[in-house]
Design a protein around this motif. Sequence first.
Motif, PDB file in Angstrom:
ATOM      1  N   PHE A 154       0.842  -1.201   0.000  1.00 46.89           N
ATOM      2  CA  PHE A 154       0.000   0.000   0.000  1.00 46.89           C
ATOM      3  C   PHE A 154       0.881   1.256   0.000  1.00 46.89           C
ATOM      4  N   ALA A 155       1.887   1.261   0.878  1.00 47.82           N
ATOM      5  CA  ALA A 155       2.721   2.460   1.013  1.00 47.82           C
ATOM      6  C   ALA A 155       3.501   2.718  -0.274  1.00 47.82           C
ATOM      7  N   GLU A 156       4.053   1.644  -0.860  1.00 51.55           N
ATOM      8  CA  GLU A 156       4.833   1.813  -2.101  1.00 51.55           C
ATOM      9  C   GLU A 156       3.947   2.328  -3.231  1.00 51.55           C
ATOM     10  N   GLN A 157       2.763   1.750  -3.324  1.00 49.37           N
ATOM     11  CA  GLN A 157       1.851   2.149  -4.395  1.00 49.37           C
ATOM     12  C   GLN A 157       1.344   3.582  -4.188  1.00 49.37           C
ATOM     13  N   ALA A 158       1.153   3.954  -2.935  1.00 52.44           N
ATOM     14  CA  ALA A 158       0.707   5.324  -2.646  1.00 52.44           C
ATOM     15  C   ALA A 158       1.765   6.321  -3.114  1.00 52.44           C
ATOM     16  N   ALA A 159       3.046   5.973  -2.899  1.00 51.31           N
ATOM     17  CA  ALA A 159       4.131   6.866  -3.330  1.00 51.31           C
ATOM     18  C   ALA A 159       4.134   6.981  -4.855  1.00 51.31           C
ATOM     19  N   GLN A 160       3.834   5.865  -5.517  1.00 49.45           N
ATOM     20  CA  GLN A 160       3.880   5.855  -6.978  1.00 49.45           C
ATOM     21  C   GLN A 160       2.662   6.533  -7.613  1.00 49.45           C
ATOM     22  N   VAL A 161       1.485   6.158  -7.104  1.00 47.30           N
ATOM     23  CA  VAL A 161       0.227   6.611  -7.726  1.00 47.30           C
ATOM     24  C   VAL A 161      -0.160   8.028  -7.299  1.00 47.30           C
ATOM     25  N   GLN A 162       0.310   8.426  -6.105  1.00 47.69           N
ATOM     26  CA  GLN A 162      -0.074   9.732  -5.529  1.00 47.69           C
ATOM     27  C   GLN A 162      -1.601   9.888  -5.497  1.00 47.69           C
ATOM     28  N   PRO A 163      -2.307   8.988  -4.812  1.00 48.94           N
ATOM     29  CA  PRO A 163      -3.775   9.041  -4.831  1.00 48.94           C
ATOM     30  C   PRO A 163      -4.323  10.232  -4.046  1.00 48.94           C
ATOM     31  N   HIS A 164      -5.554  10.640  -4.431  1.00 45.29           N
ATOM     32  CA  HIS A 164      -6.243  11.673  -3.646  1.00 45.29           C
ATOM     33  C   HIS A 164      -6.840  11.054  -2.398  1.00 45.29           C
ATOM     34  N   LEU A 165      -7.031   9.726  -2.436  1.00 41.78           N
ATOM     35  CA  LEU A 165      -7.693   9.054  -1.312  1.00 41.78           C
ATOM     36  C   LEU A 165      -7.289   7.576  -1.311  1.00 41.78           C
ATOM     37  N   VAL A 166      -7.170   7.020  -0.105  1.00 41.57           N
ATOM     38  CA  VAL A 166      -6.880   5.583  -0.008  1.00 41.57           C
ATOM     39  C   VAL A 166      -8.061   4.889   0.663  1.00 41.57           C
ATOM     40  N   GLY A 167      -8.528   3.790   0.065  1.00 44.11           N
ATOM     41  CA  GLY A 167      -9.624   3.008   0.648  1.00 44.11           C
ATOM     42  C   GLY A 167      -9.151   1.620   1.010  1.00 44.11           C
ATOM     43  N   LEU A 168      -9.342   1.252   2.267  1.00 42.12           N
ATOM     44  CA  LEU A 168      -8.943  -0.083   2.726  1.00 42.12           C
ATOM     45  C   LEU A 168     -10.199  -0.891   3.010  1.00 42.12           C
ATOM     46  N   SER A 169     -10.229  -2.113   2.481  1.00 34.21           N
ATOM     47  CA  SER A 169     -11.371  -2.976   2.736  1.00 34.21           C
ATOM     48  C   SER A 169     -10.933  -4.116   3.652  1.00 34.21           C
ATOM     49  N   GLY A 170     -11.850  -4.570   4.516  1.00 31.85           N
ATOM     50  CA  GLY A 170     -11.538  -5.707   5.383  1.00 31.85           C
ATOM     51  C   GLY A 170     -12.777  -6.180   6.111  1.00 31.85           C
ATOM     52  N   LEU A 171     -12.985  -7.502   6.124  1.00 29.25           N
ATOM     53  CA  LEU A 171     -14.171  -8.046   6.796  1.00 29.25           C
ATOM     54  C   LEU A 171     -13.825  -8.853   8.042  1.00 29.25           C
ATOM     55  N   LEU A 172     -12.608  -9.324   8.126  1.00 29.92           N
ATOM     56  CA  LEU A 172     -12.240 -10.159   9.280  1.00 29.92           C
ATOM     57  C   LEU A 172     -11.819  -9.300  10.454  1.00 29.92           C
ATOM     58  N   THR A 173     -12.200  -9.737  11.642  1.00 30.09           N
ATOM     59  CA  THR A 173     -11.762  -9.043  12.854  1.00 30.09           C
ATOM     60  C   THR A 173     -10.230  -8.963  12.857  1.00 30.09           C
TER      61      THR A 173
END
Length: 190
Positions: free
Chosen positions: A105-124
Motif C-alpha cells: 500500500f505504502a509503495e503504491q501510494a508513493a507511486q500513484v499519488q492518490p487523492h484518497l486511499v480506501g482499505l477494505s476488510g471483513l475479518l476481525t
Amino acid sequence: MDAGDDPLRILKDCREGMRQVGLRYERNEYFLAGLIMAGEIFREVMGLLQPVVERQVSGQSSGRILLGTVEGDIHDLGKNIVNMLLSCHRFVVHDLGVDVSPTTFAEQAAQVQPHLVGLSGLLTNAYDAMRETVALLRARGYQGPIIIGGGQLSEKVCQYVEADHWTTDAVTGVELCRRLISGQMQAGGD
Ligand code: B12
C-alpha cells in the motif's frame, strides 16, 4: 432486472442474502462451502448488474483512488462493488486486489499519488493490518484521507485503526469519496 428494478436495490437485496448466509454459517447451519457458493452467486449477479449500473450512473468529479483488501483478508466482493461504483463516477481506481501488505500500500501510494486511499476488510483479524497500513502510509508521508470499509466496521474500529472515515456501505462510501476529493481539488490539488 427485466422488470426494471433499480440495480442498486438488487445489490442491496443480495447483500442482505449474504448477511443471512453469514449468520447461518456462524450458527453452524451452513458449511464453508455455503459461504463459497454465496460468494460465487454474488459475483455472477455483479457481472450482470455492472453494465446496467455503468449506463445509469454518471458524475463530473474525478480523482485517483488507491483501493485494496488488507493483509490476511481475501474478501473482495464488497471492494469490487466499490471499485465498480467509483469507476462509474469517473474516478481512476488503482485496485491492488486482496491480501495486500502495508508495504505494498505504502509503495503504491508513493507511486500513484492518490487523492484518497480506501482499505477494505471483513475479518476481525484484519483490523490490525488496517492499523499497520494506516500507520505506514502516514509514516511514509501520505497525507490524504483514508477510508476503511467492510460489513463489520464501527466507529470504535475506525478509532483503533486511526483511519479518517469508515463505512459499511458502498453507496455512502462513494459519496464520501466524491465529497473529500472534490474538496481537495477545489483547494488546488491536481
Ligand atoms: C462471502 C464470504 C466469504 C467468501 C468470500 C468470497 C470473496 N471473494 O469475497 C469466502 C468463502 C472466500 C470466505 C472466506 C472466509 N470467511 Co467469509 N464471509 C463471507 C460473507 C458470507 C459475505 C461477505 C460479503 O461478500 N458480503 C457482501 C459484500 C457486498 O458486503 P461487504 O463486504 O460488507 O461490502 C460492502 C461494504 O462493507 C462496503 N465496503 C467494503 N469494502 C469497502 C472499502 C471501501 C474503501 C469502502 C468505501 C466501502 C467498502 O461496500 C460493500 C457494498 O455495500 C460474510 C458474512 C457477512 N455477513 O459479511 C462472511 C464472513 C466475513 N467470513 C468470515 C470468516 C470467518 C471467513 C473465513 C475465515 C472462514 C474460514 N474458516 O476459512 C474465510 C477467510 C479467509 C481470509 N483469509 O480472508 C466471518 C468473519 C468473522 C470475523 N469477525 O472475523 C464472516 C462475518 C462470517 C461469519 N458470520 O462468521 N468468506
